[in-house]
Design a protein around this motif. Sequence first.
Motif, PDB file in Angstrom:
ATOM      1  N   PHE A  19       0.830  -1.205   0.000  1.00  0.00           N
ATOM      2  CA  PHE A  19       0.000   0.000   0.000  1.00  0.00           C
ATOM      3  C   PHE A  19       0.865   1.256   0.000  1.00  0.00           C
ATOM      4  CE2 PHE A  19      -2.779   3.110   2.225  1.00  0.00           C
ATOM      5  CZ  PHE A  19      -3.785   3.160   1.278  1.00  0.00           C
ATOM      6  N   LEU A  20       1.906   1.277   0.798  1.00  0.00           N
ATOM      7  CA  LEU A  20       2.820   2.415   0.828  1.00  0.00           C
ATOM      8  C   LEU A  20       3.519   2.596  -0.518  1.00  0.00           C
ATOM      9  CD1 LEU A  20       4.119   4.648   2.542  1.00  0.00           C
ATOM     10  CD2 LEU A  20       5.879   2.996   3.170  1.00  0.00           C
ATOM     11  N   GLY A  21       3.906   1.501  -1.147  1.00  0.00           N
ATOM     12  CA  GLY A  21       4.530   1.568  -2.459  1.00  0.00           C
ATOM     13  C   GLY A  21       3.606   2.158  -3.506  1.00  0.00           C
ATOM     14  N   LEU A  22       2.334   1.783  -3.460  1.00  0.00           N
ATOM     15  CA  LEU A  22       1.357   2.344  -4.398  1.00  0.00           C
ATOM     16  C   LEU A  22       1.136   3.833  -4.160  1.00  0.00           C
ATOM     17  CD1 LEU A  22      -1.297  -0.506  -4.536  1.00  0.00           C
ATOM     18  CD2 LEU A  22       0.269   0.187  -6.343  1.00  0.00           C
ATOM     19  N   ILE A  23       1.075   4.231  -2.905  1.00  0.00           N
ATOM     20  CA  ILE A  23       0.885   5.648  -2.588  1.00  0.00           C
ATOM     21  C   ILE A  23       2.061   6.478  -3.079  1.00  0.00           C
ATOM     22  CG2 ILE A  23       0.803   7.312  -0.685  1.00  0.00           C
ATOM     23  CD1 ILE A  23      -0.928   5.303   0.818  1.00  0.00           C
ATOM     24  N   VAL A  24       3.269   6.019  -2.811  1.00  0.00           N
ATOM     25  CA  VAL A  24       4.466   6.755  -3.232  1.00  0.00           C
ATOM     26  C   VAL A  24       4.539   6.824  -4.759  1.00  0.00           C
ATOM     27  CG1 VAL A  24       6.994   6.723  -3.207  1.00  0.00           C
ATOM     28  CG2 VAL A  24       5.730   6.243  -1.126  1.00  0.00           C
ATOM     29  N   THR A  25       4.183   5.764  -5.439  1.00  0.00           N
ATOM     30  CA  THR A  25       4.184   5.751  -6.901  1.00  0.00           C
ATOM     31  C   THR A  25       3.162   6.738  -7.465  1.00  0.00           C
ATOM     32  OG1 THR A  25       4.906   3.456  -6.939  1.00  0.00           O
ATOM     33  CG2 THR A  25       3.875   4.293  -8.934  1.00  0.00           C
ATOM     34  N   VAL A  26       1.961   6.749  -6.903  1.00  0.00           N
ATOM     35  CA  VAL A  26       0.925   7.673  -7.373  1.00  0.00           C
ATOM     36  C   VAL A  26       1.347   9.121  -7.113  1.00  0.00           C
ATOM     37  CG1 VAL A  26      -1.452   8.447  -6.955  1.00  0.00           C
ATOM     38  CG2 VAL A  26      -0.950   6.016  -7.203  1.00  0.00           C
ATOM     39  N   VAL A  27       1.929   9.395  -5.952  1.00  0.00           N
ATOM     40  CA  VAL A  27       2.396  10.748  -5.652  1.00  0.00           C
ATOM     41  C   VAL A  27       3.473  11.176  -6.642  1.00  0.00           C
ATOM     42  CG1 VAL A  27       3.659  12.133  -3.945  1.00  0.00           C
ATOM     43  CG2 VAL A  27       1.750  10.700  -3.230  1.00  0.00           C
ATOM     44  N   ALA A  28       4.396  10.281  -6.980  1.00  0.00           N
ATOM     45  CA  ALA A  28       5.445  10.598  -7.944  1.00  0.00           C
ATOM     46  C   ALA A  28       4.857  10.870  -9.327  1.00  0.00           C
ATOM     47  CB  ALA A  28       6.466   9.472  -8.018  1.00  0.00           C
ATOM     48  N   LEU A  29       3.885  10.082  -9.745  1.00  0.00           N
ATOM     49  CA  LEU A  29       3.268  10.295 -11.058  1.00  0.00           C
ATOM     50  C   LEU A  29       2.481  11.605 -11.103  1.00  0.00           C
ATOM     51  CD1 LEU A  29       2.096   6.671 -11.884  1.00  0.00           C
ATOM     52  CD2 LEU A  29       3.925   7.963 -13.003  1.00  0.00           C
ATOM     53  N   ILE A  30       1.800  11.946 -10.021  1.00  0.00           N
ATOM     54  CA  ILE A  30       1.087  13.225  -9.965  1.00  0.00           C
ATOM     55  C   ILE A  30       2.077  14.382 -10.012  1.00  0.00           C
ATOM     56  CG2 ILE A  30      -0.312  14.718  -8.462  1.00  0.00           C
ATOM     57  CD1 ILE A  30      -1.775  12.140  -7.568  1.00  0.00           C
ATOM     58  N   ASP A  31       3.171  14.269  -9.272  1.00  0.00           N
ATOM     59  CA  ASP A  31       4.197  15.306  -9.276  1.00  0.00           C
ATOM     60  C   ASP A  31       4.817  15.448 -10.665  1.00  0.00           C
ATOM     61  OD1 ASP A  31       5.918  17.119  -7.486  1.00  0.00           O
ATOM     62  OD2 ASP A  31       7.402  15.941  -8.602  1.00  0.00           O
ATOM     63  N   LEU A  32       5.062  14.327 -11.319  1.00  0.00           N
ATOM     64  CA  LEU A  32       5.608  14.347 -12.679  1.00  0.00           C
ATOM     65  C   LEU A  32       4.651  15.050 -13.634  1.00  0.00           C
ATOM     66  CD1 LEU A  32       7.791  13.353 -14.688  1.00  0.00           C
ATOM     67  CD2 LEU A  32       6.445  11.259 -14.922  1.00  0.00           C
ATOM     68  N   TYR A  33       3.369  14.799 -13.494  1.00  0.00           N
ATOM     69  CA  TYR A  33       2.359  15.424 -14.354  1.00  0.00           C
ATOM     70  C   TYR A  33       2.289  16.940 -14.135  1.00  0.00           C
ATOM     71  CZ  TYR A  33      -2.199  16.581 -16.295  1.00  0.00           C
ATOM     72  OH  TYR A  33      -3.226  17.157 -16.995  1.00  0.00           O
TER      73      TYR A  33
END
Length: 69
Positions: A19-33
């Motif tokens: 769950f933590l890995g998914l959250i960090v990945t989504v945050v990184a993708l949002i930041d990238l966008y």
Amino acid sequence: MFSNITLPDYVPLLLPVIFLGLIVTVVALIDLYKHETCRIGNKVIWAIVIILVQWLGTFAYFIFGRGKE
């Protein structure tokens, strides 16, 4: 010693990590966008790295690839 431990015994330990890995990945993708540019490479390459190399790619993006505010 650990021969009686099965996969269902590990599930409560693995779920928070996943769950933590998914959250960090989504945050990184949002930041990238949200950022227009990246310091190194382009957005498509960073998106692929973030998705395919979960933990390492995400932290590499925040350290090396994140664009200026």
